[in-house]
Design a protein around this motif. Structure first.
Motif, mmCIF file in Angstrom:
data_model
loop_
_atom_site.group_PDB
_atom_site.id
_atom_site.type_symbol
_atom_site.label_atom_id
_atom_site.label_comp_id
_atom_site.label_asym_id
_atom_site.label_seq_id
_atom_site.Cartn_x
_atom_site.Cartn_y
_atom_site.Cartn_z
ATOM 1 N N LYS A 84 0.987 -1.508 0.056
ATOM 2 C CA LYS A 84 0.514 -0.294 0.045
ATOM 3 C C LYS A 84 1.102 1.618 0.316
ATOM 4 C CE LYS A 84 -3.830 0.242 2.264
ATOM 5 N NZ LYS A 84 -4.967 -0.692 1.613
ATOM 6 N N PRO A 85 2.049 0.850 0.710
ATOM 7 C CA PRO A 85 2.430 2.744 0.528
ATOM 8 C C PRO A 85 3.073 2.738 0.061
ATOM 9 C CG PRO A 85 2.961 1.193 2.750
ATOM 10 C CD PRO A 85 2.015 0.932 1.930
ATOM 11 N N PRO A 86 3.857 2.252 -1.396
ATOM 12 C CA PRO A 86 4.096 2.441 -2.965
ATOM 13 C C PRO A 86 3.298 2.766 -3.370
ATOM 14 C CG PRO A 86 5.477 0.569 -1.772
ATOM 15 C CD PRO A 86 4.448 1.085 -1.180
ATOM 16 N N LEU A 87 2.463 2.747 -3.479
ATOM 17 C CA LEU A 87 1.372 2.635 -4.439
ATOM 18 C C LEU A 87 0.290 4.208 -4.137
ATOM 19 C CD1 LEU A 87 -0.793 1.606 -6.444
ATOM 20 C CD2 LEU A 87 -1.947 0.642 -4.743
ATOM 21 N N VAL A 88 -0.027 4.297 -2.277
ATOM 22 C CA VAL A 88 0.145 5.680 -2.350
ATOM 23 C C VAL A 88 0.716 6.416 -2.325
ATOM 24 C CG1 VAL A 88 -0.895 6.759 0.102
ATOM 25 C CG2 VAL A 88 -1.594 4.989 0.252
ATOM 26 N N THR A 89 1.474 6.839 -2.414
ATOM 27 C CA THR A 89 3.009 7.664 -2.265
ATOM 28 C C THR A 89 2.565 8.070 -3.954
ATOM 29 O OG1 THR A 89 4.653 5.585 -2.963
ATOM 30 C CG2 THR A 89 4.434 7.119 -0.340
ATOM 31 N N GLU A 90 2.729 6.731 -4.829
ATOM 32 C CA GLU A 90 2.931 7.048 -6.541
ATOM 33 C C GLU A 90 1.668 8.090 -7.145
ATOM 34 O OE1 GLU A 90 4.024 5.895 -10.225
ATOM 35 O OE2 GLU A 90 5.227 6.292 -8.282
ATOM 36 N N LEU A 91 0.451 7.906 -6.063
ATOM 37 C CA LEU A 91 -0.751 8.347 -6.512
ATOM 38 C C LEU A 91 -0.234 9.700 -5.915
ATOM 39 C CD1 LEU A 91 -3.369 5.790 -5.558
ATOM 40 C CD2 LEU A 91 -3.059 7.457 -7.812
ATOM 41 N N VAL B 287 -2.446 13.121 -7.235
ATOM 42 C CA VAL B 287 -3.504 12.597 -6.555
ATOM 43 C C VAL B 287 -3.344 12.755 -4.954
ATOM 44 C CG1 VAL B 287 -5.105 10.851 -6.214
ATOM 45 C CG2 VAL B 287 -3.914 11.415 -8.586
ATOM 46 N N ARG B 288 -4.676 12.893 -4.780
ATOM 47 C CA ARG B 288 -4.966 13.411 -3.164
ATOM 48 C C ARG B 288 -5.468 11.347 -1.783
ATOM 49 N NH1 ARG B 288 -8.718 17.462 -1.619
ATOM 50 N NH2 ARG B 288 -7.913 18.036 1.417
ATOM 51 N N ALA B 289 -3.979 10.200 -2.433
ATOM 52 C CA ALA B 289 -4.564 9.322 -1.550
ATOM 53 C C ALA B 289 -5.022 9.124 -0.207
ATOM 54 C CB ALA B 289 -3.697 8.314 -2.439
ATOM 55 N N VAL B 290 -5.381 8.142 0.247
ATOM 56 C CA VAL B 290 -5.600 7.764 1.505
ATOM 57 C C VAL B 290 -5.606 6.556 1.279
ATOM 58 C CG1 VAL B 290 -6.498 8.315 4.033
ATOM 59 C CG2 VAL B 290 -6.591 10.118 2.460
ATOM 60 N N GLY B 291 -4.400 5.549 1.700
ATOM 61 C CA GLY B 291 -4.423 4.431 2.709
ATOM 62 C C GLY B 291 -5.440 3.966 3.575
ATOM 63 N N LEU B 292 -5.840 2.632 3.331
ATOM 64 C CA LEU B 292 -7.008 2.185 3.855
ATOM 65 C C LEU B 292 -7.454 0.842 4.146
ATOM 66 C CD1 LEU B 292 -10.432 4.629 3.840
ATOM 67 C CD2 LEU B 292 -8.372 4.549 5.560
ATOM 68 N N SER B 293 -7.324 0.464 5.260
ATOM 69 C CA SER B 293 -7.980 -1.545 5.057
ATOM 70 C C SER B 293 -9.491 -1.685 5.422
ATOM 71 C CB SER B 293 -7.139 -1.967 5.797
ATOM 72 O OG SER B 293 -8.023 -1.859 8.338
ATOM 73 N N GLY B 294 -9.942 -2.321 5.057
ATOM 74 C CA GLY B 294 -11.448 -2.589 5.275
ATOM 75 C C GLY B 294 -12.242 -3.063 6.851
ATOM 76 N N ALA B 295 -10.766 -2.955 7.730
ATOM 77 C CA ALA B 295 -10.954 -3.084 9.115
ATOM 78 C C ALA B 295 -11.480 -1.505 9.537
ATOM 79 C CB ALA B 295 -10.153 -3.212 9.924
ATOM 80 N N ASP B 296 -11.155 -0.370 8.711
ATOM 81 C CA ASP B 296 -11.002 1.066 9.330
ATOM 82 C C ASP B 296 -12.233 1.294 9.338
ATOM 83 O OD1 ASP B 296 -8.125 1.350 9.833
ATOM 84 O OD2 ASP B 296 -7.199 1.735 7.432
ATOM 85 N N GLY B 297 -12.645 2.411 10.732
ATOM 86 C CA GLY B 297 -14.065 3.107 10.943
ATOM 87 C C GLY B 297 -15.128 1.563 10.076
ATOM 88 N N GLY B 298 -14.912 0.452 10.341
ATOM 89 C CA GLY B 298 -15.329 -1.215 10.551
ATOM 90 C C GLY B 298 -16.023 -0.285 8.767
#
Length: 275
Positions: free
Chosen positions: A81-88, A93-104
């Motif tokens: 995820k970090p390289p994908l977010v940083t490339e965006l 692109v204002r990218a934000v990395g999340l998992s499915g668990a974030d915020g339920g």
């Protein structure tokens, strides 16, 4: 909704340029990624053997005990995820990395104990931390999209029924189904699933045998053509199409402009309402 397969590796950057183009023209974009291939590489580095379950019907899946889940989560959230977010971000692109668990956001129900084959031995497995998605709460990604961000989301999912004393609470879920369920919950116009193949091929060794269009009501007639992960992708794409996503494409992520190419008709398109 764009799903990039973890097997694409460095080729993911090609999709990032297309995401920038879509954002620049005012489209709202959500990115979902898997990470099985990266988790496998990390497991090799850590000296942790990869293990698989084979069910009675022959279906093979990752054996996700607690140690394997640690590697999978580290591979997806820490390595991929970090390289994908940083490339965006590099592309503006204002990218934000999340998992499915974030915020339920994505909840799942744990797979019950099953009689399967592990390491050539049939036994009952009770410690597998994988599951099936039970619900999607789209509030968090909708909020980010409304604020001009591009959510970059991946498994794991959250298990609300986990025993708090066990230290569990995360579950490995299939990333393609994860993307499809999110696309339906967000009422997405497009679901583009990119991988390292052109789409569904009648002959896996012949790229010219691409099936360009599949009526989702007749999906069963095409599943026998698919093997391994492609069968899961095809079934998932059909489910998303039937659930109301208007444009669903299985595309090749290795090309120079994979997302825009898929939207222009490259790959295998699922269509609804065709006689």
């Amino acid at each position: 909704m764009i799903k990039v397969g973890g097997s694409l590796g460095a080729d993911m950057s090609r999709a990032c340029a297309d995401i920038r183009a879509l954002v620049d023209r005012g489209d709202s974009v959500v990115v979902v990624h898997g990470g099985g291939a990266e988790a496998d590489r990390l497991a090799d580095e850590l000296g942790r053997p990869k293990r698989y379950l084979t069910a009675s019907g022959g279906r093979r899946s990752r054996y996700t005990d607690a140690a394997a889940l640690d590697v999978l989560v580290l591979g997806m959230l820490g390595r991929l995820k970090p390289p994908l977010v940083t490339e965006l971000l590099r592309l503006g692109v204002r990218a934000v990395g999340l998992s499915g668990a974030d915020g339920g956001m994505v909840t799942a129900r744990r797979t019950p104990p099953a009689n399967v084959v592990v390491d050539g031995v049939r036994r009952v497995v009770r410690d597998d931390l994988s599951g099936r998605i039970s619900a999607v709460d789209a509030h968090l990604p909708r909020t980010l999209l409304a604020a001009g961000y591009v959510p970059v989301i991946s498994p794991p999912a959250y298990d609300p029924e986990a025993d708090p004393e066990s230290g569990a609470g995360l579950l490995n879920v299939d990333a393609d189904r994860f993307a499809a369920r999110l696309a339906v919950a967000l009422e997405a116009d497009w679901l583009v699933i990119l991988s390292n193949v052109p789409g569904l091929l009648r002959d896996p060794g012949d790229p010219g045998s691409l099936v360009t269009e599949i009526p989702c009501e007749d999906l069963a007639g095409y599943l026998d053509l698919a093997g391994g992960r492609m069968k899961v992708k095809l079934r998932t794409a059909g489910e998303a199409c039937l659930a109301g996503v208007p444009h669903v494409v299985l595309g090749d992520g290795r090309g120079p402009s994979p997302v825009l190419a898929a939207r222009a008709g490259a790959g295998t398109t699922l269509v609804k309402g065709v006689p």
